[in-house]
Design a protein around this motif. Structure first.
Motif, PDB file in Angstrom:
ATOM      1  N   ARG A  39      17.920  89.218  63.203  1.00 35.86           N
ATOM      2  CA  ARG A  39      18.241  89.789  64.515  1.00 35.86           C
ATOM      3  C   ARG A  39      16.990  90.250  65.240  1.00 35.86           C
ATOM      4  O   ARG A  39      17.081  90.861  66.304  1.00 35.86           O
ATOM      5  N   GLY A  40      15.833  89.983  64.665  1.00 32.93           N
ATOM      6  CA  GLY A  40      14.587  90.389  65.294  1.00 32.93           C
ATOM      7  C   GLY A  40      14.174  91.805  64.980  1.00 32.93           C
ATOM      8  O   GLY A  40      13.171  92.299  65.522  1.00 32.93           O
ATOM      9  N   THR A  41      14.904  92.488  64.090  1.00 33.77           N
ATOM     10  CA  THR A  41      14.546  93.850  63.697  1.00 33.77           C
ATOM     11  C   THR A  41      13.381  93.826  62.717  1.00 33.77           C
ATOM     12  O   THR A  41      13.399  93.067  61.741  1.00 33.77           O
ATOM     13  N   LEU A  42      12.378  94.638  62.976  1.00 36.17           N
ATOM     14  CA  LEU A  42      11.253  94.785  62.058  1.00 36.17           C
ATOM     15  C   LEU A  42      11.633  95.837  61.020  1.00 36.17           C
ATOM     16  O   LEU A  42      11.831  97.015  61.349  1.00 36.17           O
ATOM     17  N   VAL A  43      11.776  95.419  59.778  1.00 43.75           N
ATOM     18  CA  VAL A  43      12.206  96.297  58.697  1.00 43.75           C
ATOM     19  C   VAL A  43      10.971  96.753  57.921  1.00 43.75           C
ATOM     20  O   VAL A  43      10.277  95.932  57.311  1.00 43.75           O
ATOM     21  N   VAL A  60      22.687  97.386  66.391  1.00 42.84           N
ATOM     22  CA  VAL A  60      21.725  96.388  65.925  1.00 42.84           C
ATOM     23  C   VAL A  60      21.307  96.582  64.479  1.00 42.84           C
ATOM     24  O   VAL A  60      20.764  95.657  63.855  1.00 42.84           O
ATOM     25  N   ALA A  61      21.521  97.764  63.909  1.00 38.65           N
ATOM     26  CA  ALA A  61      21.050  98.038  62.552  1.00 38.65           C
ATOM     27  C   ALA A  61      22.059  97.551  61.523  1.00 38.65           C
ATOM     28  O   ALA A  61      23.258  97.795  61.648  1.00 38.65           O
ATOM     29  N   ASP A  62      21.567  96.891  60.514  1.00 38.51           N
ATOM     30  CA  ASP A  62      22.413  96.360  59.442  1.00 38.51           C
ATOM     31  C   ASP A  62      22.518  97.387  58.313  1.00 38.51           C
ATOM     32  O   ASP A  62      22.018  97.196  57.214  1.00 38.51           O
ATOM     33  N   ALA A  63      23.149  98.531  58.616  1.00 38.12           N
ATOM     34  CA  ALA A  63      23.320  99.595  57.626  1.00 38.12           C
ATOM     35  C   ALA A  63      24.388 100.547  58.138  1.00 38.12           C
ATOM     36  O   ALA A  63      24.599 100.683  59.351  1.00 38.12           O
TER      37      ALA A  63
END
Length: 664
Positions: A653-657, A271-274
């Protein structure tokens, strides 16, 4: 059937809670229920809770994936099968001798753990092979006599003969005779871990024999209960980060020892964009830290479980006893400590209201305002009980009341977890500031920003459903099967034809375990070392095997891992490895939110003083929403703490950054 029409189910059993993720028509439903002593009961209760919340019938589930702690619990608690060991004459005590390393170098009273197989259940057989071939054949009559001498209460037998990784025929003969003579399960070292190093191979084979009856019985009960409710048979997360059919892990359960932590790392990397991530999973009992570089989770074949070596491939995770249920206590010198003892699920932290009286990290979080009136999973929190437990600790530690005790617990727990993150980054030559921290588990997002501040990490990612991310990771995981075989030679003298034949054998082995061999891709690796070294470095292998190219790959891998290369030194090939992978399919998710996710305000402790702080509803934060610290973002399974100076935004994606903006 396309991905959008499939109903997905993932269940991860933790030490305190059992987490459930259900995805139907792109809609995510989660559940968190207490873990039960008989794990399958909690698993089915969680499934029924999630299905009821989603408004679907349990029988509508198409794919069921599972991570279990049954195997590792058996190792940690000494609750595995009654196991016997059969080994080459003269080697019965290899388990007790081990290596010359000591658990505590300067502690004269340090003791190694008792072997899983006591002397009375270790049996020797007169046979001998060398890496070159059979020197003394095994006597079938001696094997039958040995089988007759094994006690009736033995449930499982480990067979580990000298140099069986090179010539397994004697182990096969012994295993066949044992299986014909008794009802016990049999684990052979050439199947469990076909590599050299007698102690590690024997210890891993014994571990497999010790936990396989436990997993076999557990998976049998769970599969039957699932069938009765119309569920498909579960597919199980292995320690290597790959899914396997239940039938496969029931035969070799040692592959499931880090089932849950592996699922968490897979979920984080999905799920992480990294590409560079520190994964931080803090649950009720422990915190697990892993590393993802270039988009790939770090793996190891040199893990230790319950102070015993286990050599099968595993996602490389460091675990520390600092979870939400970890107990605060005062040592003999008057210092405040946290963990590794945990209040578990029963009775749990004092604030659970289930009779627990010991102060825990969760009680401290409630006292400091990080947790508030919202429930924790299905539990309503009791602030008065938490304060009373913390007051008792404050009195014992000579602190100024429950607030001081809570702040002490919080700081000590954070210091412990910071050291663990340093151990997988700084101590391995990696700069933590070049990574993003992915926080998940029931308690991970509550501590993540504070840990990032300590480490100089400026970006924290908190995925949607972060409290049950390990369960989500199950759904996106690939199916993976590994095999290895030691083949020792100098690269300069390597017989390429023999190496290719052994790779072909390994490939046939892993494809034989695959559910759909036609979809599997094969990856070859090799363990190599400079002549005279006692450790190896793994490098991708060429196909076909090319000694010159492999020498160059090893130099590069050694420099990356160890920091230097020796281009003039001879290189040894040690072990051949093969992995078969069937790509997974990430389930589709639809996102939703509201324009006004602000819920309320409450007093929250930051930097030693309480501040009136906004509390947001995590489910109400849609893509593009932003949050300025200080703030608390409360969800059904986890709570995110945003300290002063930090900001947060929700990606697609709903990730809280969370962005620290250089606040460290």
């Amino acid at each position: 059937m396309n991905a959008g029409e499939v109903t997905w189910l993932g269940v991860d059993v933790g030490g305190t809670f059992t987490d459930v993720v259900l995805i139907a028509d792109g809609t995510l439903t989660t559940a968190k229920v207490p873990t039960t002593g008989e794990q399958s009961e909690g698993v089915l209760a969680g499934i029924e809770t999630a299905c009821e919340s989603a408004g679907i019938d349990v029988a509508a589930v198409d794919r069921f994936r599972h991570a279990t702690t049954a195997a590792v619990n058996a190792m940690l608690e000494g609750a595995g099968a009654t196991t016997a060991l059969v080994t080459t004459e003269g080697f019965a005590d290899v388990l007790a001798i081990g290596r010359q390393d000591r658990p505590a170098l300067y502690d004269l009273d340090a003791r190694k753990p008792e072997p899983l197989v006591p002397p009375a259940r270790r049996f020797e057989i007169d046979e001998r092979t060398t890496p070159e071939g059979v020197e003394r054949a095994v006597d079938p009559d001696a094997v039958r006599a040995l089988a007759d001498s094994i006690p009736e209460d033995v449930q499982s037998v480990a067979v580990s003969l000298l140099h069986a990784y090179a010539h397994p025929e004697h182990e096969r003969a012994v295993a066949d005779a044992l299986e014909a003579a008794g009802e016990w399960s049999v684990s052979t070292s050439h199947e469990v871990l076909g590599t050299f190093r007698e102690y590690e191979r024997t210890a891993t084979t014994v571990a497999d024999a010790y936990v396989t009856p436990v997993i076999d019985a557990y998976m049998g009960r769970l599969t039957e209960r699932a069938r009765e409710r119309g569920l498909p048979a579960p597919r199980v997360m292995q320690s290597n980060g790959g899914i396997a059919p239940a039938a496969t892990v029931r035969e070799h359960a040692v592959t499931t020892l880090l089932s849950g932590p592996a699922a968490g790392v897979v979920g984080a990397s999905t799920v992480a964009d990294a590409d560079r991530l520190v994964t931080f999973d803090m649950g009720g009992t422990s915190a697990d830290v892993g590393l993802v570089t270039d988009g790939t989770a770090a793996r190891t074949t040199d893990a230790t479980i319950a102070e015993r070596p286990v050599g099968v491939p595993m996602v490389d995770v460091e675990t520390v006893g600092a979870g939400g249920g970890s107990v605060g206590w005062v040592d003999a010198g008057g210092a405040l400590r946290v963990g590794p003892e945990s209040a578990g699920a029963e009775p749990g932290p004092a604030c659970y209201g289930r009779g627990g009286t010991e102060p825990t990290v969760t009680d401290a979080a409630l006292q400091l305002g990080y947790l508030g009136g919202e429930s924790l999973g299905a539990l309503d929190l009791d602030a008065d009980a938490a304060e009373a437990a913390l007051a008792d600790l404050a009195s014992e530690a000579d602190l100024d009341g429950p607030v001081a005790a809570a702040r002490g617990i919080y700081r000590v727990a954070n210091a412990t977890m910071t050291r663990t993150i340093r151990s997988v980054t700084v101590e391995r030559g990696q700069d933590p500031r070049s990574f993003s921290l992915v926080a998940f588990g029931g308690a991970g997002p509550m501590h993540a920003a504070a840990l990032a501040d300590r480490l100089g990490i400026e970006r924290v990612l908190v995925p949607a459903a972060s409290g049950v991310l390990s369960a989500y990771g199950l759904l996106a995981a690939d199916e993976t099967h590994d095999a290895a075989r030691t083949h020792r030679t100098r690269l300069a003298a390597a017989d390429v034809a023999t190496i290719e034949a052994r790779y072909d054998d390994l490939e046939a082995s892993v494809l034989g375990d695959a559910s759909d061999p036609d979809r599997a891709t094969i990856e070859r690796e090799a363990d190599l070392r400079y002549a005279g070294q006692s450790y190896e470095v793994t490098a991708p292998a060429t196909d076909p095997f090319d000694p010159t190219a492999m020498r160059d790959r090893f130099h590069a891998a050694h420099e990356r891992v160890r920091g230097y290369r020796l281009p003039d030194e001879p290189v040894e090939l040690v072990t051949l490895r093969t992995t078969a992978t069937i790509p997974g399919e990430e389930p589709p998710l639809s996102s939703a939110g509201t324009d006004d996710p602000h819920r309320t305000t409450r007093r929250v402790s930051f930097e030693g003083r309480y501040r009136e702080t906004r509390v947001y509803d995590r489910e109400g934060l849609s893509a593009g929403a932003s949050v300025d610290g200080p703030a608390v973002v409360a969800g059904g399974e986890s709570t995110v703490v945003v300290p002063p100076g930090w900001t947060g935004s929700v990606d697609d994606r709903g990730t809280l950054v969370l962005d620290g903006g250089g606040s460290a």
